[in-house]
Enzyme design. Sequence first.
Site, PDB file in Angstrom:
ATOM      1  N   THR A  98     -18.988  73.038  -1.682  1.00  0.00           N
ATOM      2  CA  THR A  98     -17.913  73.123  -2.735  1.00  0.00           C
ATOM      3  C   THR A  98     -18.127  71.951  -3.606  1.00  0.00           C
ATOM      4  O   THR A  98     -17.724  72.089  -4.824  1.00  0.00           O
ATOM      5  CB  THR A  98     -16.663  72.897  -2.183  1.00  0.00           C
ATOM      6  OG1 THR A  98     -16.323  74.200  -1.384  1.00  0.00           O
ATOM      7  CG2 THR A  98     -15.480  72.989  -3.115  1.00  0.00           C
ATOM      8  N   SER A 146     -22.257  77.869   5.119  1.00  0.00           N
ATOM      9  CA  SER A 146     -22.228  78.919   6.149  1.00  0.00           C
ATOM     10  C   SER A 146     -23.555  79.370   6.313  1.00  0.00           C
ATOM     11  O   SER A 146     -23.781  80.109   7.393  1.00  0.00           O
ATOM     12  CB  SER A 146     -21.225  80.215   5.546  1.00  0.00           C
ATOM     13  OG  SER A 146     -20.340  79.546   4.790  1.00  0.00           O
ATOM     14  N   THR A 180     -14.670  67.415  14.014  1.00  0.00           N
ATOM     15  CA  THR A 180     -14.332  68.967  13.949  1.00  0.00           C
ATOM     16  C   THR A 180     -13.585  69.265  12.689  1.00  0.00           C
ATOM     17  O   THR A 180     -12.942  68.580  12.445  1.00  0.00           O
ATOM     18  CB  THR A 180     -13.652  69.551  15.373  1.00  0.00           C
ATOM     19  OG1 THR A 180     -14.389  69.175  16.403  1.00  0.00           O
ATOM     20  CG2 THR A 180     -13.390  71.024  15.399  1.00  0.00           C
ATOM     21  N   CYS A 222     -10.230  73.150  23.903  1.00  0.00           N
ATOM     22  CA  CYS A 222      -9.291  72.143  23.176  1.00  0.00           C
ATOM     23  C   CYS A 222      -9.744  71.291  22.393  1.00  0.00           C
ATOM     24  O   CYS A 222     -11.098  70.735  22.913  1.00  0.00           O
ATOM     25  CB  CYS A 222      -8.417  71.373  24.300  1.00  0.00           C
ATOM     26  SG  CYS A 222      -7.409  72.078  25.566  1.00  0.00           S
ATOM     27  N   THR A 255     -14.566  72.631  27.173  1.00  0.00           N
ATOM     28  CA  THR A 255     -13.203  72.793  26.735  1.00  0.00           C
ATOM     29  C   THR A 255     -12.967  73.362  25.328  1.00  0.00           C
ATOM     30  O   THR A 255     -13.656  73.133  24.374  1.00  0.00           O
ATOM     31  CB  THR A 255     -12.230  71.899  27.055  1.00  0.00           C
ATOM     32  OG1 THR A 255     -10.850  72.327  26.569  1.00  0.00           O
ATOM     33  CG2 THR A 255     -12.400  70.705  26.400  1.00  0.00           C
TER      34      THR A 255
HETATM   35  N1  ASP Z   1     -17.705  77.257   1.983  1.00  0.00           N
HETATM   36  C1  ASP Z   1     -17.919  75.910   1.684  1.00  0.00           C
HETATM   37  C2  ASP Z   1     -19.182  75.272   2.347  1.00  0.00           C
HETATM   38  O1  ASP Z   1     -18.861  74.893   3.362  1.00  0.00           O
HETATM   39  C3  ASP Z   1     -16.899  75.063   1.848  1.00  0.00           C
HETATM   40  C4  ASP Z   1     -16.741  73.607   1.388  1.00  0.00           C
HETATM   41  O2  ASP Z   1     -18.076  73.204   0.769  1.00  0.00           O
HETATM   42  O3  ASP Z   1     -16.170  72.786   1.709  1.00  0.00           O
HETATM   43  O4  ASP Z   1     -20.223  75.359   1.972  1.00  0.00           O
END
Ligand code: ASP
Length: 344
Positions: A16, A62, A169, A282, A280
């Site tokens: 982003t 992703s 995380t 958690c 875990t």
């Molecule tokens: N979908 C985007 C990515 O991880 C979200 C971001 O950049 O924060 O590439």
Amino acid sequence: MNKPKPQILLIYTGGTIGMVKNAETGSLHAFNFDNLLKQIPELKLLSCEIKTVAFKNPIDSSNMNPEHWVEIAEIIEYSYDSFDGFVILHGSDTMSYTASALSFMLENLAKPVIFTGAQLPIGDLRTDAKENLITSIQIASLKDEENTPVINEVCLYFEYKLYRGNRTTKINAEHFQAFNSLNYPCLAESGVHLKINHQYLWKLKNTEPLKVHKKLDNRIALVKLYPGVTESYLETVLKSPELKAVIIETFGSGNCTTEAWFLNLLKKAITEEKHIINATQCVGGGVHMGQYESSNRLKEIGVISAKDMTTEAAITKLMFLLGNSISSESLKTAFETSLRGEIA
Ligand code: ASP
């Protein structure tokens, strides 16, 4: 005599932070990296020299995979001696995975590698990108009186906090404070002053040269337990061709069902020389096998403990250790030992 300005390499992988909105569809897509620097003329005010390099095709994180991790590691390897610090712009979605992977891949790291990104594109009026980027560069430029880098590890900087990368995380898809590190304190905080928590920083163990590990074995699986998980589901996963190891995300401090079918399936997998890891689900705390009867059996059959590691660290550490083709016994020992500060 004036100290030379720190040399910082900015590596743009996508995400982003460097995206723009398509006026017609409204969806975000990556734009030319040169524009990123034009968007932040403030960068010229920093007391360091910045060079930039970008992925040929910047990606939404992703789409990150082990080949991209090797690409980032190689950029650092080839430019390691020419720069004092590295800032990696990366999508936030999988940033904790990449930061964790890089922490294991870069052995004997003696310079800062800071991952950062943003929840809103750099061109957005309310963007968090500028602060994240500018402070990350400042942190990567920090030197002590002997002119050696203050930070010697892979970190993640987001929304005023610097964390150990392999302890993070992504916990929020909406808030600017998108990351957390529940099992390790933050390494620095940016307020009116930049406060470094020196006592938590990684201490260099030796002066060996940087060693970059590029072999990662992703023949692994991740199974999240839930009440009602079925035998056939787990059996199907454990029977996957070429499978080398499975991380089971268990409840609380490493607990799972005590039903016979579950333990028998795991036992069978272990006799077939597959590694079974207990992590875990958690986000805070860790696995203590044996604390309850429901985890004692796992310990007895030889399940490996991820202790207080994040799932991101457990997955990438497993790929790293399997890639190094070490014996079963050594894998268990190495997995349960802190290599880069990923375990308490
Ligand atoms: N979908 C985007 C990515 O991880 C979200 C971001 O950049 O924060 O590439």
